[in-house]
Design an enzyme around this catalytic site. Sequence first.
Site, PDB file in Angstrom:
ATOM      1  N   GLY A  27     -67.434  40.132 -67.237  1.00 24.34           N
ATOM      2  CA  GLY A  27     -68.012  40.887 -68.353  1.00 24.34           C
ATOM      3  C   GLY A  27     -67.423  42.276 -68.481  1.00 24.34           C
ATOM      4  O   GLY A  27     -66.540  42.674 -67.710  1.00 24.34           O
ATOM      5  N   THR A  29     -68.892  45.253 -68.077  1.00 27.54           N
ATOM      6  CA  THR A  29     -69.258  46.191 -67.004  1.00 27.54           C
ATOM      7  C   THR A  29     -68.400  45.923 -65.772  1.00 27.54           C
ATOM      8  O   THR A  29     -67.892  46.854 -65.131  1.00 27.54           O
ATOM      9  CB  THR A  29     -70.764  46.064 -66.669  1.00 27.54           C
ATOM     10  OG1 THR A  29     -71.507  45.985 -67.888  1.00 27.54           O
ATOM     11  CG2 THR A  29     -71.248  47.248 -65.867  1.00 27.54           C
ATOM     12  N   ASP A  82     -77.341  40.360 -68.371  1.00 30.44           N
ATOM     13  CA  ASP A  82     -77.782  40.520 -69.759  1.00 30.44           C
ATOM     14  C   ASP A  82     -79.188  41.098 -69.828  1.00 30.44           C
ATOM     15  O   ASP A  82     -79.532  41.798 -70.781  1.00 30.44           O
ATOM     16  CB  ASP A  82     -77.718  39.167 -70.473  1.00 30.44           C
ATOM     17  CG  ASP A  82     -76.299  38.637 -70.480  1.00 30.44           C
ATOM     18  OD1 ASP A  82     -75.423  39.310 -71.046  1.00 30.44           O
ATOM     19  OD2 ASP A  82     -76.046  37.576 -69.884  1.00 30.44           O
ATOM     20  N   LYS A  92     -78.413  35.956 -66.942  1.00 30.07           N
ATOM     21  CA  LYS A  92     -76.968  36.102 -66.989  1.00 30.07           C
ATOM     22  C   LYS A  92     -76.375  34.916 -67.755  1.00 30.07           C
ATOM     23  O   LYS A  92     -77.034  33.925 -67.991  1.00 30.07           O
ATOM     24  CB  LYS A  92     -76.383  36.134 -65.572  1.00 30.07           C
ATOM     25  CG  LYS A  92     -76.788  37.387 -64.789  1.00 30.07           C
ATOM     26  CD  LYS A  92     -76.118  37.508 -63.438  1.00 30.07           C
ATOM     27  CE  LYS A  92     -74.674  37.180 -63.418  1.00 30.07           C
ATOM     28  NZ  LYS A  92     -73.861  37.954 -64.377  1.00 30.07           N
ATOM     29  N   GLY A  95     -71.564  35.772 -70.999  1.00 26.56           N
ATOM     30  CA  GLY A  95     -70.117  35.529 -71.010  1.00 26.56           C
ATOM     31  C   GLY A  95     -69.757  34.108 -70.619  1.00 26.56           C
ATOM     32  O   GLY A  95     -68.584  33.814 -70.369  1.00 26.56           O
ATOM     33  N   GLU A 101     -70.814  32.329 -61.327  1.00 30.40           N
ATOM     34  CA  GLU A 101     -71.510  33.554 -60.900  1.00 30.40           C
ATOM     35  C   GLU A 101     -72.639  33.199 -59.936  1.00 30.40           C
ATOM     36  O   GLU A 101     -72.850  33.869 -58.923  1.00 30.40           O
ATOM     37  CB  GLU A 101     -72.071  34.276 -62.125  1.00 30.40           C
ATOM     38  CG  GLU A 101     -70.973  34.882 -63.010  1.00 30.40           C
ATOM     39  CD  GLU A 101     -71.469  35.476 -64.311  1.00 30.40           C
ATOM     40  OE1 GLU A 101     -70.725  36.267 -64.898  1.00 30.40           O
ATOM     41  OE2 GLU A 101     -72.583  35.134 -64.758  1.00 30.40           O
TER      42      GLU A 101
END
Length: 215
Positions: A27, A29, A82, A92, A95, A101
């Site tokens: 993502g 960040t 998110d 999450k 993306g 993840e």
Amino acid sequence: MSELKKLAAEKAMDYVEDGMVVGVGTGSTVAYFINALAARKDRIAGAVSSSEQSTARLRAHGIEVLDLNATGPLPLYVDGADECDPHKRLIKGGGAALTREKIIAEASARFVCIIDPSKQVDVLGRFPLPVEVIPMARSLVAREILRMTGGQPVWRDAVVTDNGNWILDVHGLAITDPVGLERELNQIPGVVSVGLFARRPADVVIVGGQPPRLF
Ligand code: 5RP
């Protein structure tokens, strides 16, 4: 908002120690985190990546990308989210990288989540909950989710995950029992993974700001 993401990402470098293999999320960040990691790339042993997107970014910075099967358990995973509730439970998958993840989060001793303040909520669910599904099970899973939760599953248009699967985004949920909902949705045949990180929440959340705030 991007400055706040950058501040959170740079603070996460406090958790990176020499010689570590670092789990890396996906993502915008995390992109700031990869930039910061690149400045210390000669002092880490490499990274395990949660997506093709992050793999490309890590390699472009000259950071070696390792296979989780070869590294075994990781000391640290850094990823965005998110949504994040006060108990460090997350939504999450915005993306579409939720499955990898989740695997890396599970394999990691410490999960540091980096967010800007807009991601903080009291109750998860304002952000549509991503669910990765085997393509042939899409409509079955959608019907089951509607029946079980009352939420509205929407097929994410033109998105194929790194694992070759599809995403349903479930709208209209107010998730008062995230652990229970994660468990229930995981039981539906055809669900690969659910973007609720409640059974394995973050260990530390860094909220971008001047200075960053940790909880
Ligand atoms: C990807 C994710 C991301 O962590 C999440 O979507 C947050 O992204 P960003 O840092 O761009 O706001 O779960 O699957």
